[in-house]
Design a protein around this motif. Structure first.
Motif, PDB file in Angstrom:
ATOM      1  N   THR A   2       2.915  -0.845   0.584  1.00  0.00           N
ATOM      2  CA  THR A   2       1.614  -1.502   0.542  1.00  0.00           C
ATOM      3  C   THR A   2       1.603  -2.704   1.465  1.00  0.00           C
ATOM      4  O   THR A   2       2.520  -3.522   1.471  1.00  0.00           O
ATOM      5  CB  THR A   2       1.288  -1.946  -0.894  1.00  0.00           C
ATOM      6  OG1 THR A   2       1.257  -0.788  -1.734  1.00  0.00           O
ATOM      7  CG2 THR A   2      -0.063  -2.633  -0.957  1.00  0.00           C
ATOM      8  N   LYS A  20     -12.994  -2.100   3.258  1.00  0.00           N
ATOM      9  CA  LYS A  20     -12.193  -1.571   2.151  1.00  0.00           C
ATOM     10  C   LYS A  20     -12.497  -0.095   1.907  1.00  0.00           C
ATOM     11  O   LYS A  20     -11.593   0.701   1.655  1.00  0.00           O
ATOM     12  CB  LYS A  20     -12.450  -2.373   0.875  1.00  0.00           C
ATOM     13  CG  LYS A  20     -11.900  -3.786   0.928  1.00  0.00           C
ATOM     14  CD  LYS A  20     -12.339  -4.578  -0.300  1.00  0.00           C
ATOM     15  CE  LYS A  20     -11.919  -6.026  -0.223  1.00  0.00           C
ATOM     16  NZ  LYS A  20     -12.391  -6.815  -1.373  1.00  0.00           N
ATOM     17  N   SER A  21     -13.764   0.269   1.973  1.00  0.00           N
ATOM     18  CA  SER A  21     -14.172   1.659   1.769  1.00  0.00           C
ATOM     19  C   SER A  21     -13.555   2.567   2.827  1.00  0.00           C
ATOM     20  O   SER A  21     -13.061   3.659   2.524  1.00  0.00           O
ATOM     21  CB  SER A  21     -15.694   1.756   1.796  1.00  0.00           C
ATOM     22  OG  SER A  21     -16.120   3.078   1.697  1.00  0.00           O
ATOM     23  N   LYS A  22     -13.545   2.116   4.062  1.00  0.00           N
ATOM     24  CA  LYS A  22     -12.958   2.902   5.150  1.00  0.00           C
ATOM     25  C   LYS A  22     -11.441   3.024   4.976  1.00  0.00           C
ATOM     26  O   LYS A  22     -10.862   4.066   5.271  1.00  0.00           O
ATOM     27  CB  LYS A  22     -13.318   2.297   6.500  1.00  0.00           C
ATOM     28  CG  LYS A  22     -14.792   2.449   6.838  1.00  0.00           C
ATOM     29  CD  LYS A  22     -15.163   1.691   8.095  1.00  0.00           C
ATOM     30  CE  LYS A  22     -16.658   1.722   8.347  1.00  0.00           C
ATOM     31  NZ  LYS A  22     -17.169   3.021   8.746  1.00  0.00           N
ATOM     32  N   ILE A  24      -9.894   3.066   2.107  1.00  0.00           N
ATOM     33  CA  ILE A  24      -9.711   4.035   1.014  1.00  0.00           C
ATOM     34  C   ILE A  24      -9.912   5.453   1.535  1.00  0.00           C
ATOM     35  O   ILE A  24      -9.136   6.360   1.210  1.00  0.00           O
ATOM     36  CB  ILE A  24     -10.662   3.720  -0.161  1.00  0.00           C
ATOM     37  CG1 ILE A  24     -10.214   2.429  -0.857  1.00  0.00           C
ATOM     38  CG2 ILE A  24     -10.730   4.882  -1.141  1.00  0.00           C
ATOM     39  CD1 ILE A  24     -11.218   1.859  -1.849  1.00  0.00           C
ATOM     40  N   GLU A  25     -10.947   5.661   2.365  1.00  0.00           N
ATOM     41  CA  GLU A  25     -11.194   6.981   2.958  1.00  0.00           C
ATOM     42  C   GLU A  25      -9.987   7.479   3.739  1.00  0.00           C
ATOM     43  O   GLU A  25      -9.686   8.674   3.735  1.00  0.00           O
ATOM     44  CB  GLU A  25     -12.403   6.925   3.898  1.00  0.00           C
ATOM     45  CG  GLU A  25     -13.731   6.824   3.220  1.00  0.00           C
ATOM     46  CD  GLU A  25     -14.864   6.611   4.214  1.00  0.00           C
ATOM     47  OE1 GLU A  25     -14.678   6.879   5.432  1.00  0.00           O
ATOM     48  OE2 GLU A  25     -15.940   6.162   3.786  1.00  0.00           O
ATOM     49  N   LYS A  26      -9.295   6.569   4.411  1.00  0.00           N
ATOM     50  CA  LYS A  26      -8.115   6.917   5.214  1.00  0.00           C
ATOM     51  C   LYS A  26      -6.844   6.957   4.367  1.00  0.00           C
ATOM     52  O   LYS A  26      -5.765   7.222   4.881  1.00  0.00           O
ATOM     53  CB  LYS A  26      -7.928   5.908   6.346  1.00  0.00           C
ATOM     54  CG  LYS A  26      -9.080   5.800   7.306  1.00  0.00           C
ATOM     55  CD  LYS A  26      -9.023   6.895   8.319  1.00  0.00           C
ATOM     56  CE  LYS A  26     -10.103   6.671   9.377  1.00  0.00           C
ATOM     57  NZ  LYS A  26     -10.084   7.726  10.367  1.00  0.00           N
ATOM     58  N   ASN A  27      -6.983   6.650   3.077  1.00  0.00           N
ATOM     59  CA  ASN A  27      -5.857   6.641   2.139  1.00  0.00           C
ATOM     60  C   ASN A  27      -4.776   5.640   2.558  1.00  0.00           C
ATOM     61  O   ASN A  27      -3.576   5.901   2.416  1.00  0.00           O
ATOM     62  CB  ASN A  27      -5.277   8.052   1.986  1.00  0.00           C
ATOM     63  CG  ASN A  27      -4.566   8.221   0.671  1.00  0.00           C
ATOM     64  OD1 ASN A  27      -4.820   7.499  -0.282  1.00  0.00           O
ATOM     65  ND2 ASN A  27      -3.662   9.179   0.612  1.00  0.00           N
ATOM     66  N   LEU A  28      -5.206   4.493   3.077  1.00  0.00           N
ATOM     67  CA  LEU A  28      -4.268   3.457   3.493  1.00  0.00           C
ATOM     68  C   LEU A  28      -3.875   2.615   2.284  1.00  0.00           C
ATOM     69  O   LEU A  28      -4.725   2.213   1.493  1.00  0.00           O
ATOM     70  CB  LEU A  28      -4.907   2.560   4.565  1.00  0.00           C
ATOM     71  CG  LEU A  28      -5.381   3.269   5.828  1.00  0.00           C
ATOM     72  CD1 LEU A  28      -6.019   2.267   6.785  1.00  0.00           C
ATOM     73  CD2 LEU A  28      -4.250   4.028   6.503  1.00  0.00           C
ATOM     74  N   GLN A  29      -2.619   2.366   2.138  1.00  0.00           N
ATOM     75  CA  GLN A  29      -2.101   1.576   1.020  1.00  0.00           C
ATOM     76  C   GLN A  29      -2.190   0.099   1.384  1.00  0.00           C
ATOM     77  O   GLN A  29      -1.223  -0.478   1.898  1.00  0.00           O
ATOM     78  CB  GLN A  29      -0.661   1.989   0.711  1.00  0.00           C
ATOM     79  CG  GLN A  29      -0.512   3.451   0.333  1.00  0.00           C
ATOM     80  CD  GLN A  29      -1.341   3.806  -0.891  1.00  0.00           C
ATOM     81  OE1 GLN A  29      -1.204   3.174  -1.931  1.00  0.00           O
ATOM     82  NE2 GLN A  29      -2.193   4.806  -0.765  1.00  0.00           N
ATOM     83  N   GLU A 142      -4.457   1.814  10.461  1.00  0.00           N
ATOM     84  CA  GLU A 142      -4.001   3.186  10.285  1.00  0.00           C
ATOM     85  C   GLU A 142      -2.770   3.453  11.165  1.00  0.00           C
ATOM     86  O   GLU A 142      -1.814   4.115  10.743  1.00  0.00           O
ATOM     87  CB  GLU A 142      -5.130   4.155  10.639  1.00  0.00           C
ATOM     88  CG  GLU A 142      -4.829   5.594  10.352  1.00  0.00           C
ATOM     89  CD  GLU A 142      -6.014   6.495  10.628  1.00  0.00           C
ATOM     90  OE1 GLU A 142      -6.044   7.591  10.026  1.00  0.00           O
ATOM     91  OE2 GLU A 142      -6.890   6.159  11.451  1.00  0.00           O
ATOM     92  N   TYR A 145       0.733   2.762   9.837  1.00  0.00           N
ATOM     93  CA  TYR A 145       1.361   3.725   8.917  1.00  0.00           C
ATOM     94  C   TYR A 145       1.864   4.992   9.621  1.00  0.00           C
ATOM     95  O   TYR A 145       2.460   5.851   8.984  1.00  0.00           O
ATOM     96  CB  TYR A 145       0.379   4.115   7.814  1.00  0.00           C
ATOM     97  CG  TYR A 145       0.192   2.995   6.819  1.00  0.00           C
ATOM     98  CD1 TYR A 145       1.114   2.782   5.817  1.00  0.00           C
ATOM     99  CD2 TYR A 145      -0.907   2.139   6.904  1.00  0.00           C
ATOM    100  CE1 TYR A 145       0.964   1.754   4.908  1.00  0.00           C
ATOM    101  CE2 TYR A 145      -1.069   1.106   6.002  1.00  0.00           C
ATOM    102  CZ  TYR A 145      -0.135   0.920   5.009  1.00  0.00           C
ATOM    103  OH  TYR A 145      -0.285  -0.109   4.117  1.00  0.00           O
TER     104      TYR A 145
END
Length: 146
Positions: A2, A20-22, A24-29, A142, A145
């Motif tokens: 994280t 924040k929404s974007k 979450i969409e990208k599944n970023l921790q 992104e 990661y």
């Protein structure tokens, strides 16, 4: 793993929610922190803690001390900082937070529109990455990661 990211910038619109929404969409921790977004609480925290102040100057000074306390801890604990400069509001706090991040050696992503290139040229030069949109900032996060 994280990542902790402090979101510096004005609190009057939903840019943080969009970012924040974007993420979450990208599944970023990512754990996001930032300034106090409840404007009245931010303005009045000094009086809430220290009691009523004799005038507006002292009232604002008391609040700024407590806000700076909170902000400095969050900036020191952040892995990275995103500072958004927009067109709608004065950006003094954003500039201060970005400057502190640079002074602390925190990786900084600066988001600024094309029309603010000139006034932010020195700050942009000190940032690790300068982009124009929230989507571009998300792409930088992104990439971390990959």
């Amino acid at each position: 793993m994280t990542l902790s990211v402090y979101l510096a910038g004005q609190i009057h619109d939903d840019w943080r929610k969009q970012l924040k929404s974007k993420a979450i969409e990208k599944n970023l921790q990512i754990e996001f922190t930032g300034p106090q977004e409840e404007h009245d609480l931010s303005d009045d925290i000094g009086a809430k803690v220290l009691g009523e102040q004799p005038n507006k100057v002292v009232h604002d000074d008391a609040a700024s001390g407590i806000n700076n306390f909170r902000t400095e801890i969050m900036l020191k604990n952040a892995d990275a900082v995103i500072a958004l400069f927009g067109d709608s509001y004065k950006q003094w706090n954003t500039a201060m937070d970005a400057g502190i991040a640079i002074g602390l050696g925190k990786p900084l992503i600066l988001i600024r529109p094309d029309n603010l290139v000139h006034p932010l040229k020195e700050l942009s030069n000190k940032a690790h990455v300068t982009v124009e949109t929230i989507d571009q900032a998300i792409q930088v996060l992104e990439y971390y990661y990959k």
